[in-house]
Design a protein around this motif. Structure first.
Motif, PDB file in Angstrom:
ATOM      1  N   GLU A 184       0.831  -1.204   0.000  1.00 33.23           N
ATOM      2  CA  GLU A 184       0.000   0.000   0.000  1.00 33.23           C
ATOM      3  C   GLU A 184       0.868   1.257   0.000  1.00 33.23           C
ATOM      4  N   PRO A 185       0.305   2.399  -0.405  1.00 37.35           N
ATOM      5  CA  PRO A 185       1.094   3.633  -0.486  1.00 37.35           C
ATOM      6  C   PRO A 185       1.517   4.152   0.887  1.00 37.35           C
ATOM      7  N   THR A 186       2.827   4.197   1.131  1.00 36.16           N
ATOM      8  CA  THR A 186       3.327   4.665   2.432  1.00 36.16           C
ATOM      9  C   THR A 186       4.486   5.644   2.315  1.00 36.16           C
ATOM     10  N   ASP A 187       4.871   6.035   1.098  1.00 39.41           N
ATOM     11  CA  ASP A 187       5.984   6.980   0.925  1.00 39.41           C
ATOM     12  C   ASP A 187       7.281   6.454   1.525  1.00 39.41           C
ATOM     13  N   MET A 188       7.534   5.152   1.327  1.00 42.98           N
ATOM     14  CA  MET A 188       8.759   4.478   1.777  1.00 42.98           C
ATOM     15  C   MET A 188       8.838   4.366   3.297  1.00 42.98           C
ATOM     16  N   GLN A 189       7.762   4.680   3.993  1.00 43.21           N
ATOM     17  CA  GLN A 189       7.672   4.413   5.424  1.00 43.21           C
ATOM     18  C   GLN A 189       7.133   2.993   5.615  1.00 43.21           C
ATOM     19  N   VAL A 190       7.318   2.441   6.797  1.00 46.57           N
ATOM     20  CA  VAL A 190       6.796   1.115   7.109  1.00 46.57           C
ATOM     21  C   VAL A 190       5.623   1.307   8.067  1.00 46.57           C
ATOM     22  N   GLY A 191       4.420   1.026   7.572  1.00 52.55           N
ATOM     23  CA  GLY A 191       3.217   1.233   8.363  1.00 52.55           C
ATOM     24  C   GLY A 191       2.979   0.089   9.327  1.00 52.55           C
ATOM     25  N   VAL A 192       3.119   0.357  10.616  1.00 45.31           N
ATOM     26  CA  VAL A 192       2.928  -0.684  11.639  1.00 45.31           C
ATOM     27  C   VAL A 192       1.583  -0.530  12.351  1.00 45.31           C
ATOM     28  N   GLN A 193       0.949   0.604  12.183  1.00 42.47           N
ATOM     29  CA  GLN A 193      -0.398   0.797  12.714  1.00 42.47           C
ATOM     30  C   GLN A 193      -1.285   1.391  11.619  1.00 42.47           C
ATOM     31  N   ALA A 194      -2.576   1.075  11.684  1.00 43.24           N
ATOM     32  CA  ALA A 194      -3.553   1.669  10.770  1.00 43.24           C
ATOM     33  C   ALA A 194      -4.874   1.814  11.503  1.00 43.24           C
ATOM     34  N   LYS A 195      -5.662   2.784  11.091  1.00 45.29           N
ATOM     35  CA  LYS A 195      -6.956   3.013  11.715  1.00 45.29           C
ATOM     36  C   LYS A 195      -7.910   1.847  11.448  1.00 45.29           C
ATOM     37  N   GLY A 196      -8.817   1.623  12.397  1.00 46.97           N
ATOM     38  CA  GLY A 196      -9.899   0.684  12.185  1.00 46.97           C
ATOM     39  C   GLY A 196     -10.961   1.294  11.288  1.00 46.97           C
ATOM     40  N   VAL A 197     -11.805   0.435  10.715  1.00 51.69           N
ATOM     41  CA  VAL A 197     -12.845   0.871   9.781  1.00 51.69           C
ATOM     42  C   VAL A 197     -14.214   0.508  10.335  1.00 51.69           C
ATOM     43  N   VAL A 296     -28.910   3.570  13.039  1.00 51.99           N
ATOM     44  CA  VAL A 296     -27.480   3.576  12.712  1.00 51.99           C
ATOM     45  C   VAL A 296     -27.001   2.144  12.845  1.00 51.99           C
ATOM     46  N   GLU A 297     -26.588   1.549  11.730  1.00 50.41           N
ATOM     47  CA  GLU A 297     -26.115   0.175  11.727  1.00 50.41           C
ATOM     48  C   GLU A 297     -24.726   0.107  11.104  1.00 50.41           C
ATOM     49  N   VAL A 298     -23.962  -0.907  11.501  1.00 46.69           N
ATOM     50  CA  VAL A 298     -22.615  -1.105  10.966  1.00 46.69           C
ATOM     51  C   VAL A 298     -22.705  -1.964   9.708  1.00 46.69           C
ATOM     52  N   GLY A 299     -22.245  -1.411   8.574  1.00 44.43           N
ATOM     53  CA  GLY A 299     -22.239  -2.167   7.328  1.00 44.43           C
ATOM     54  C   GLY A 299     -20.989  -2.998   7.166  1.00 44.43           C
ATOM     55  N   ILE A 300     -19.839  -2.388   7.348  1.00 41.39           N
ATOM     56  CA  ILE A 300     -18.541  -3.054   7.224  1.00 41.39           C
ATOM     57  C   ILE A 300     -17.697  -2.653   8.418  1.00 41.39           C
ATOM     58  N   SER A 301     -16.945  -3.591   8.947  1.00 43.83           N
ATOM     59  CA  SER A 301     -16.101  -3.306  10.102  1.00 43.83           C
ATOM     60  C   SER A 301     -14.768  -4.027   9.963  1.00 43.83           C
ATOM     61  N   ARG A 302     -13.688  -3.323  10.239  1.00 46.19           N
ATOM     62  CA  ARG A 302     -12.354  -3.906  10.296  1.00 46.19           C
ATOM     63  C   ARG A 302     -11.637  -3.328  11.511  1.00 46.19           C
ATOM     64  N   PRO A 303     -10.968  -4.153  12.287  1.00 48.59           N
ATOM     65  CA  PRO A 303     -10.241  -3.617  13.443  1.00 48.59           C
ATOM     66  C   PRO A 303      -8.997  -2.846  13.007  1.00 48.59           C
ATOM     67  N   PRO A 304      -8.431  -2.034  13.886  1.00 51.53           N
ATOM     68  CA  PRO A 304      -7.183  -1.352  13.565  1.00 51.53           C
ATOM     69  C   PRO A 304      -6.039  -2.357  13.400  1.00 51.53           C
ATOM     70  N   ALA A 305      -5.012  -1.926  12.689  1.00 56.79           N
ATOM     71  CA  ALA A 305      -3.781  -2.718  12.573  1.00 56.79           C
ATOM     72  C   ALA A 305      -2.789  -2.240  13.621  1.00 56.79           C
ATOM     73  N   ASP A 306      -2.085  -3.181  14.217  1.00 56.54           N
ATOM     74  CA  ASP A 306      -1.105  -2.825  15.244  1.00 56.54           C
ATOM     75  C   ASP A 306      -0.031  -3.911  15.288  1.00 56.54           C
ATOM     76  N   SER A 328      12.851   6.801   6.095  1.00 60.47           N
ATOM     77  CA  SER A 328      12.070   5.595   6.398  1.00 60.47           C
ATOM     78  C   SER A 328      12.063   5.307   7.892  1.00 60.47           C
ATOM     79  N   ALA A 329      10.870   4.996   8.397  1.00 60.45           N
ATOM     80  CA  ALA A 329      10.691   4.712   9.822  1.00 60.45           C
ATOM     81  C   ALA A 329       9.374   3.968   9.986  1.00 60.45           C
ATOM     82  N   SER A 330       9.120   3.474  11.189  1.00 60.79           N
ATOM     83  CA  SER A 330       7.833   2.860  11.509  1.00 60.79           C
ATOM     84  C   SER A 330       6.822   3.966  11.788  1.00 60.79           C
ATOM     85  N   VAL A 331       5.655   3.902  11.122  1.00 57.19           N
ATOM     86  CA  VAL A 331       4.668   4.974  11.228  1.00 57.19           C
ATOM     87  C   VAL A 331       3.267   4.387  11.314  1.00 57.19           C
TER      88      VAL A 331
END
Length: 402
Positions: A184-197, A296-306, A328-331
């Motif tokens: 995925e697009p990270t600008d040469m950073q290493v993504g170790v966390q991501a938001k939940g959906v 208000v109902e949840v259609g799609i759900s994904r937990p955060p990445a960590d 480059s760093a963990s972001v």
């Protein structure tokens, strides 16, 4: 590295090759393989099933022509490709998706301006996928020591329908590794966390009336906009973490009214909520249900990445990337990815892609010097992972990895 006609190639501020581009046309000095392949992939409109089928055939043919061991796996209404390189105790997965969000026809005609390759999917993530394909075929040709690399190509990471996507299905069938790198697009950073959906289906009701006497009704569309404003200012939106400034709330779709001369009495919204690691999705839903909507109902759900940034394989990837891009760093990353499917079964997974900008936008591009460096990082990381075989074996401990 030699430039065109024997001239030395320029070096940019990040230490990568600074090859001259050609404004307004497809083509790049020296016809760099990473660029040629990215152009071919961008030219396929893979926002719909028919285009995806043609593109999958092209990708499979390209990999087979390079002598790569390839499996085409049927998942019912979807197909995935799995290419393998090397033999060894450490197992690395490069995970890439071929699908893109919809775009205008012109966005599927790749063009180059300076160091930018522009087109739908250039940044998310066809250029990275092409680099993964080249890296995997190069690794297959020279059999890296101590590591097996699998390139897993899926057709539906951008999927917004309910139900599992292809990566989730593969993981459910037992796909495992010691580490997964999602391109995925990270600008040469290493993504170790991501938001939940959390995609919320919100229904707002009003009262119908004749369009000539709107004061006798209660316009559900206007009420829905007021509900949305309350949603985006709920208490959970004010949270922050060391890697994220805030959650995000986006009104993605809205539908209401069935006649222009009638006050609409019903409006439906789809609201894209991205919440932070550590936040409770049930509490977010509780807050969302207190804003005045009919439902208000949840259609799609994904937990955060960590993922633990200190994991030896994650640290090795950051080190390899840092040789080519000093930043480059963990972001933390705002968007979600298929990394979550692996994390849910205990497999370390990160996001890592080249520099660029504008994913899902009108002027999406990938930075070409960064793309060339990205491919080299992938190959260097595979070698570094193989060298870490004893460390990985100790981490694996009881041999739970499939």
């Amino acid at each position: 590295m030699a430039g065109p006609r024997g001239r030395p190639a320029r070096v940019n501020a990040r230490g990568g090759p600074d090859l001259p581009g050609r404004v307004g046309g497809v083509g790049y000095a020296g016809r760099v393989e990473e660029v040629r392949l990215a152009e071919r992939l961008i030219a396929h409109d893979t926002s719909h099933p028919a285009g995806l089928a043609v593109a999958m055939d092209f990708v499979a043919g390209w990999l087979e022509s390079r002598g790569t061991d390839l499996i085409r796996r049927d998942l019912g209404d979807r197909e995935v490709l799995i290419a393998r390189a090397g033999e060894g105790p450490v197992r690395v997965i490069f995970n890439g998706h071929l699908d893109v969000v919809p775009g205008y026809p012109a966005q599927f005609r790749p063009r180059i301006s300076g160091d930018h390759l522009i087109g739908r999917g250039a940044y998310d993530m066809k250029a990275a996928l092409g680099a993964m394909m080249i890296a995997t075929s190069n690794l297959a040709a020279r059999s890296p020591v101590g590591v097996q690399v699998e390139l897993v190509i899926v057709p539906d990471e951008e999927r917004t329908q309910a139900g599992p996507n292809a990566t989730e299905m593969l993981v459910g069938q037992g796909l495992r590794a010691d580490v997964v790198v999602c391109g995925e697009p990270t600008d040469m950073q290493v993504g170790v966390q991501a938001k939940g959906v959390m995609i919320l289906d919100v229904v707002v009701e009003g009262r119908a009336a004749h369009g000539s006497t709107p004061w006798l009704g209660d316009n559900a569309i206007i009420r829905a906009l007021e509900v949305y404003r309350r949603l985006e200012s709920l208490p959970f939106t004010r949270a922050s973490t060391p890697m994220f400034a805030r959650p995000s709330v986006n009104l993605g779709c809205i539908e209401g009214g069935d006649a222009v001369n009638k006050v609409p009495d019903r409006c439906r919204m789809q609201v894209d909520v991205r919440y932070l690691p550590g936040q409770d999705p049930e509490e977010i839903l509780h807050q969302a249900r207190d804003v005045g909507a009919a439902s208000v109902e949840v259609g799609i759900s994904r937990p955060p990445a960590d993922t633990d940034p200190a994991h030896p394989l994650v640290s090795a990837l950051v080190e390899c990337a840092s040789r080519h891009d000093a930043s480059s760093a963990s972001v933390g990353r705002d968007g979600a990815s298929d990394a979550v499917a692996f994390l849910q079964v205990g497999v370390p997974a990160v996001e890592f892609g080249p520099r660029g900008a504008g994913h899902h936008g009108p002027d999406e591009y990938v930075d070409i010097p960064s793309l060339l460096a990205y491919r080299r990082v992938l190959e260097e990381f595979a070698a570094a992972a193989g060298a870490l075989a004893p460390t990985v074996a100790r981490l694996r401990g009881d041999g739970a990895r499939a």
